[in-house]
Design a protein around this motif. Structure first.
Motif, PDB file in Angstrom:
ATOM      1  N   ALA A 142       0.835  -1.205   0.000  1.00 13.85           N
ATOM      2  CA  ALA A 142       0.000   0.000   0.000  1.00 13.85           C
ATOM      3  C   ALA A 142       0.871   1.258   0.000  1.00 13.85           C
ATOM      4  N   CYS A 143       1.956   1.225   0.742  1.00 14.00           N
ATOM      5  CA  CYS A 143       2.894   2.349   0.776  1.00 14.00           C
ATOM      6  C   CYS A 143       3.487   2.597  -0.610  1.00 14.00           C
ATOM      7  N   LEU A 144       3.874   1.519  -1.309  1.00 14.79           N
ATOM      8  CA  LEU A 144       4.433   1.659  -2.657  1.00 14.79           C
ATOM      9  C   LEU A 144       3.428   2.302  -3.608  1.00 14.79           C
ATOM     10  N   LYS A 145       2.182   1.868  -3.517  1.00 14.97           N
ATOM     11  CA  LYS A 145       1.161   2.440  -4.396  1.00 14.97           C
ATOM     12  C   LYS A 145       1.018   3.929  -4.146  1.00 14.97           C
ATOM     13  N   THR A 146       1.007   4.322  -2.880  1.00 18.77           N
ATOM     14  CA  THR A 146       0.892   5.735  -2.537  1.00 18.77           C
ATOM     15  C   THR A 146       2.102   6.517  -3.035  1.00 18.77           C
ATOM     16  N   ALA A 147       3.285   5.909  -2.967  1.00 21.33           N
ATOM     17  CA  ALA A 147       4.518   6.592  -3.362  1.00 21.33           C
ATOM     18  C   ALA A 147       4.594   6.867  -4.863  1.00 21.33           C
ATOM     19  N   VAL A 148       4.006   6.015  -5.682  1.00 25.06           N
ATOM     20  CA  VAL A 148       4.157   6.166  -7.135  1.00 25.06           C
ATOM     21  C   VAL A 148       2.892   6.600  -7.867  1.00 25.06           C
ATOM     22  N   HIS A 149       1.722   6.295  -7.338  1.00 26.52           N
ATOM     23  CA  HIS A 149       0.461   6.557  -8.023  1.00 26.52           C
ATOM     24  C   HIS A 149       0.097   8.025  -7.895  1.00 26.52           C
ATOM     25  N   PRO A 150      -0.391   8.702  -8.891  1.00 24.35           N
ATOM     26  CA  PRO A 150      -0.712   8.274 -10.245  1.00 24.35           C
ATOM     27  C   PRO A 150       0.344   8.673 -11.275  1.00 24.35           C
ATOM     28  N   PHE A 151       1.522   9.060 -10.831  1.00 24.94           N
ATOM     29  CA  PHE A 151       2.498   9.647 -11.742  1.00 24.94           C
ATOM     30  C   PHE A 151       3.422   8.657 -12.434  1.00 24.94           C
ATOM     31  N   TYR A 152       3.631   7.496 -11.859  1.00 22.18           N
ATOM     32  CA  TYR A 152       4.607   6.556 -12.396  1.00 22.18           C
ATOM     33  C   TYR A 152       3.982   5.180 -12.612  1.00 22.18           C
ATOM     34  N   ILE A 153       4.534   4.456 -13.574  1.00 19.61           N
ATOM     35  CA  ILE A 153       4.203   3.046 -13.754  1.00 19.61           C
ATOM     36  C   ILE A 153       5.155   2.270 -12.853  1.00 19.61           C
ATOM     37  N   LEU A 154       4.629   1.339 -12.082  1.00 18.20           N
ATOM     38  CA  LEU A 154       5.462   0.559 -11.165  1.00 18.20           C
ATOM     39  C   LEU A 154       5.612  -0.856 -11.684  1.00 18.20           C
ATOM     40  N   THR A 155       6.849  -1.307 -11.783  1.00 15.36           N
ATOM     41  CA  THR A 155       7.140  -2.685 -12.162  1.00 15.36           C
ATOM     42  C   THR A 155       8.000  -3.298 -11.073  1.00 15.36           C
TER      43      THR A 155
END
Length: 164
Positions: free
Chosen positions: A53-66
Motif C-alpha cells: 500500500a505504501c508503494l502504491k501511494t509513493a508512485v500513483h498516479p504519476f509513475y508506472i510501477l514494475t
C-alpha cells in the motif's frame, strides 16, 4: 481539482525508500514505448500489505510501477483487486439495484453503471477515475455472469489520433 506536477525522481525514490525498500533496488527511467516514467524495483524485501500500500501511494498516479520479482508483482496486483468483495453469481437480467451493488463493492459511484433496459448495461467511468476502481467494476461484471450487452459510454469523446 488542482493539477500538481509529478514529484521528481529523487523525491519518489525517497518516498519508496520510506516504505522499506533499499534505495539500490530502485530505478526510475523514462520509457519511450510507454510514454511515461517507470519505477522498476528489483526486490522490495519482505512483502507485506502495508508495504504494498505504501508503494502504491509513493508512485500513483504519476509513475508506472514494475516489480521485477514475479511473486511480489503478483502480490501487488492481487492487493489492488482486494478492493472489492466477491458477489454471488446471479441469474436473470441486470437491474439497476444489482448494478449498484457491483459498483458499491468497488467503492465506485453508482452512476458508472446504468441499466438501459433488458440486457443493456452502460458503463461510463469518470475520465479521471482510478484504474483500480475501473478494473474492479469490470471484474465484478465479469464475475456476476449476468447476460448483458455492455456498452462503454464516453469513448467517442476521444479522436482516433488521441487513441494512438
Amino acid at each position: 481539482m488542482i493539477q500538481l506536477p509529478p514529484p521528481g525522481y529523487q523525491q519518489t525514490i525517497e518516498a519508496i525508500a520510506q516504505c522499506g525498500v533499499p534505495r539500490e533496488n530502485i530505478a526510475i527511467t523514462y520509457e519511450d514505448e510507454l510514454r511515461s516514467d517507470e519505477v522498476r524495483i528489483s526486490d522490495i524485501g519482505e512483502t507485506t500489505g502495508r508495504k504494498l500500500a505504501c508503494l502504491k501511494t509513493a508512485v500513483h498516479p504519476f509513475y508506472i510501477l514494475t516489480l521485477e520479482n514475479e511473486a511480489q508483482q503478483s502480490a501487488f496486483i492481487a492487493q489492488g483487486r482486494r478492493i472489492a468483495q466477491p458477489i454471488q453469481r446471479v441469474t436473470g437480467v441486470p437491474s439497476q439495484k444489482l448494478l449498484d451493488r457491483l459498483t458499491d463493492a468497488c467503492r465506485a459511484p453508482n452512476r458508472w453503471l446504468v441499466h438501459g433496459g433488458g440486457e443493456e448495461v452502460r458503463f461510463r467511468p469518470d475520465p479521471d477515475a482510478e484504474y483500480d476502481k475501473v478494473d474492479c467494476v469490470l471484474q465484478q461484471l465479469k464475475e456476476s455472469r449476468l447476460p448483458m450487452n455492455l456498452g462503454f459510454v464516453g469513448n467517442e469523446a476521444y479522436s482516433e489520433t488521441e487513441k494512438k
